[in-house]
Motif scaffolding. Structure first.
Motif, PDB file in Angstrom:
ATOM      1  N   GLU A  30      22.598  24.999  41.495  1.00 40.87           N
ATOM      2  CA  GLU A  30      24.348  23.509  41.387  1.00 40.87           C
ATOM      3  C   GLU A  30      25.133  25.289  41.085  1.00 40.87           C
ATOM      4  N   TYR A  31      26.304  24.195  41.760  1.00 35.94           N
ATOM      5  CA  TYR A  31      27.180  24.244  42.006  1.00 35.94           C
ATOM      6  C   TYR A  31      28.572  24.190  41.284  1.00 35.94           C
ATOM      7  N   PRO A  32      28.905  24.556  39.963  1.00 35.76           N
ATOM      8  CA  PRO A  32      29.962  24.099  39.283  1.00 35.76           C
ATOM      9  C   PRO A  32      31.385  24.871  39.736  1.00 35.76           C
ATOM     10  N   SER A  33      32.195  24.160  39.361  1.00 33.71           N
ATOM     11  CA  SER A  33      33.499  24.659  39.396  1.00 33.71           C
ATOM     12  C   SER A  33      34.251  24.504  38.487  1.00 33.71           C
ATOM     13  N   ALA A  34      35.268  25.085  38.530  1.00 32.84           N
ATOM     14  CA  ALA A  34      36.428  24.597  37.059  1.00 32.84           C
ATOM     15  C   ALA A  34      38.721  25.545  37.529  1.00 32.84           C
ATOM     16  N   LEU A  35      38.639  25.210  37.232  1.00 33.81           N
ATOM     17  CA  LEU A  35      39.939  25.603  37.844  1.00 33.81           C
ATOM     18  C   LEU A  35      40.442  27.201  36.463  1.00 33.81           C
ATOM     19  N   THR A  36      40.613  28.262  36.932  1.00 30.80           N
ATOM     20  CA  THR A  36      41.347  29.298  35.841  1.00 30.80           C
ATOM     21  C   THR A  36      42.167  28.719  35.405  1.00 30.80           C
ATOM     22  N   GLN A  37      42.264  29.395  34.239  1.00 31.13           N
ATOM     23  CA  GLN A  37      42.971  29.242  33.224  1.00 31.13           C
ATOM     24  C   GLN A  37      44.893  29.055  33.135  1.00 31.13           C
ATOM     25  N   GLN A  38      44.708  30.633  34.229  1.00 29.62           N
ATOM     26  CA  GLN A  38      46.282  31.072  34.609  1.00 29.62           C
ATOM     27  C   GLN A  38      46.756  29.832  35.707  1.00 29.62           C
ATOM     28  N   ASN A  83      40.924  20.043  43.536  1.00 26.68           N
ATOM     29  CA  ASN A  83      40.002  20.047  42.537  1.00 26.68           C
ATOM     30  C   ASN A  83      39.777  17.997  42.790  1.00 26.68           C
ATOM     31  N   GLN A  84      40.562  17.771  42.681  1.00 27.79           N
ATOM     32  CA  GLN A  84      40.238  16.062  42.476  1.00 27.79           C
ATOM     33  C   GLN A  84      39.232  15.774  43.556  1.00 27.79           C
ATOM     34  N   TYR A  85      40.475  16.593  44.818  1.00 29.00           N
ATOM     35  CA  TYR A  85      39.524  15.774  46.168  1.00 29.00           C
ATOM     36  C   TYR A  85      38.082  16.331  46.867  1.00 29.00           C
ATOM     37  N   LEU A  86      38.039  17.348  46.110  1.00 23.45           N
ATOM     38  CA  LEU A  86      37.312  18.377  46.271  1.00 23.45           C
ATOM     39  C   LEU A  86      35.753  17.569  45.239  1.00 23.45           C
ATOM     40  N   GLN A  87      35.737  15.836  44.508  1.00 22.71           N
ATOM     41  CA  GLN A  87      34.601  15.140  44.027  1.00 22.71           C
ATOM     42  C   GLN A  87      35.026  13.941  44.416  1.00 22.71           C
ATOM     43  N   GLY A  88      35.420  13.746  45.459  1.00 23.02           N
ATOM     44  CA  GLY A  88      36.565  12.333  46.176  1.00 23.02           C
ATOM     45  C   GLY A  88      35.139  12.198  47.015  1.00 23.02           C
TER      46      GLY A  88
END
Length: 261
Positions: A223-231, A241-246
Motif C-alpha cells: 500500500e502507498y499512503p500519502s500525507a501532507l507534511t505538518q509544516q 494532493n486532491q488532484y492525486l485522488q481525482g
C-alpha cells in the motif's frame, strides 16, 4: 442520487477553489509543490506532474528515492509538501515524529510483487514454492532486491521468501539495492540474472520480463499512503494532493499498473 450529486458538486467546487487559490499564490510568490515519493512511482507521478502543470500553471517538483531515505529526510526537516510512501511503516514513522499531518493521511495506491529476469534469459517461468532452487537459478550470481533492512520492496520480498520457506537460501545470494528501481536496473544491465520488484516497475522496463508473480498471501498488502507534511500544508500542496485522488490522476496510475483506492 441527489445526495451523491450534491457531494460531487461540493468536492469539485472544493478542488476548483483550492486550485484557484494556489494559482493566485503561485503568480504572486512563485510557490511550488515539492513531493517526496517512493522510487516506484517515478513514471506515473512524472506524467501526472506534467499534466497538472499544464492545467494549473503550478510547478511540481519530485524527489524520488527509497521511502526510508525520504522519510528520514523529512523527519530531519527537508522541505517536502507531500510524502507518498511505498509502505505504511515509514508513514507511521513520520506520524510518530510529528513530521506529517496525520489527518491528511490516506492510502492512495496498491501494488503487487513479481520475479523478473533479463528479457533474453532462457528462463521463462518459475514456480514459486519451497522446492525452487534459487542457488541454481542465479547460477553463481545474485538475486537483486531492494535492501530488506530498509527498502519497502525488499521488506516485502523478504516476507514472501520467508513465507515460501526460501529466505534462508536466498539471503546470502542477495544483491541489496538502495531502492526498487536500482534493483530493476541490476537485472536490466545484466548484473543480476533475477530480481524481485513491483509489477509496476516491470511494466515500464523494456529489457526485462516477468517470470513469476508472488502469491498475494505471501506478503503484506503493498500500500502507498500519502500525507501532507505538518509544516507545509499550503493551498498549492492541498490542491495537488486532491488532484492525486481525482479521476485524471487515476487514469495515469492505472495506466502504469497501480491499483487505485
Amino acid at each position: 442520487m441527489s445526495s451523491l450529486k450534491h457531494f460531487l458538486r461540493f468536492t469539485t467546487a472544493s478542488i476548483v477553489s483550492l486550485a484557484l487559490s494556489c494559482s493566485t499564490s503561485f503568480a504572486a510568490d512563485k510557490e511550488k509543490v515539492t513531493v517526496f515519493a517512493a522510487a516506484s512511482l517515478t513514471n506515473a507521478l512524472n506524467e501526472i506532474g506534467q499534466q497538472y502543470e499544464k492545467e494549473h500553471q503550478t510547478k511540481v517538483i519530485f524527489s524520488f528515492a527509497s521511502s526510508s531515505t525520504l522519510a528520514k529526510q523529512i523527519a530531519n526537516g527537508a522541505p517536502a509538501d507531500l510524502f507518498i510512501s511505498a509502505n505504511q511503516e515509514w508513514m507511521d514513522y513520520l506520524i510518530d515524529a510529528k513530521a506529517v499531518n496525520a489527518d491528511s493521511r490516506i492510502t492512495l495506491l496498491k501494488n503487487t510483487l513479481v520475479l523478473i529476469a533479463e528479457k533474453n534469459s532462457p528462463l521463462n517461468e518459475v514456480t514459486l514454492n519451497s522446492d525452487w532452487d534459487i542457488k541454481a537459478a542465479v547460477n553463481g550470481s545474485r538475486l537483486a532486491v531492494g535492501d530488506p533492512d530498509h527498502v519497502p520492496a525488499g521488506q516485502y520480498a523478504k516476507q514472501a521468501l520467508e513465507n515460501l520457506n526460501l529466505w534462508k537460501t536466498a539471503e546470502p545470494l542477495l544483491a541489496r539495492a538502495n531502492n526498487v528501481r536500482a534493483a530493476l536496473a541490476l537485472v536490466e544491465q545484466g548484473e543480476a540474472p533475477l530480481g524481485i520488484v513491483y509489477s509496476t516497475d516491470a511494466k515500464v522496463a523494456q529489457k526485462i520480463k516477468i517470470v513469476a508473480t508472488f502469491p498475494a498471501s505471501s506478503y503484506s498488502p503493498i500500500e502507498y499512503p500519502s500525507a501532507l507534511t505538518q509544516q507545509q500544508s499550503t493551498d498549492c500542496a492541498k490542491a495537488f494532493n486532491q488532484y492525486l485522488q481525482g479521476p485524471s490522476a487515476k487514469v495515469v496510475f492505472e495506466k502504469y499498473g497501480f491499483g487505485v483506492n
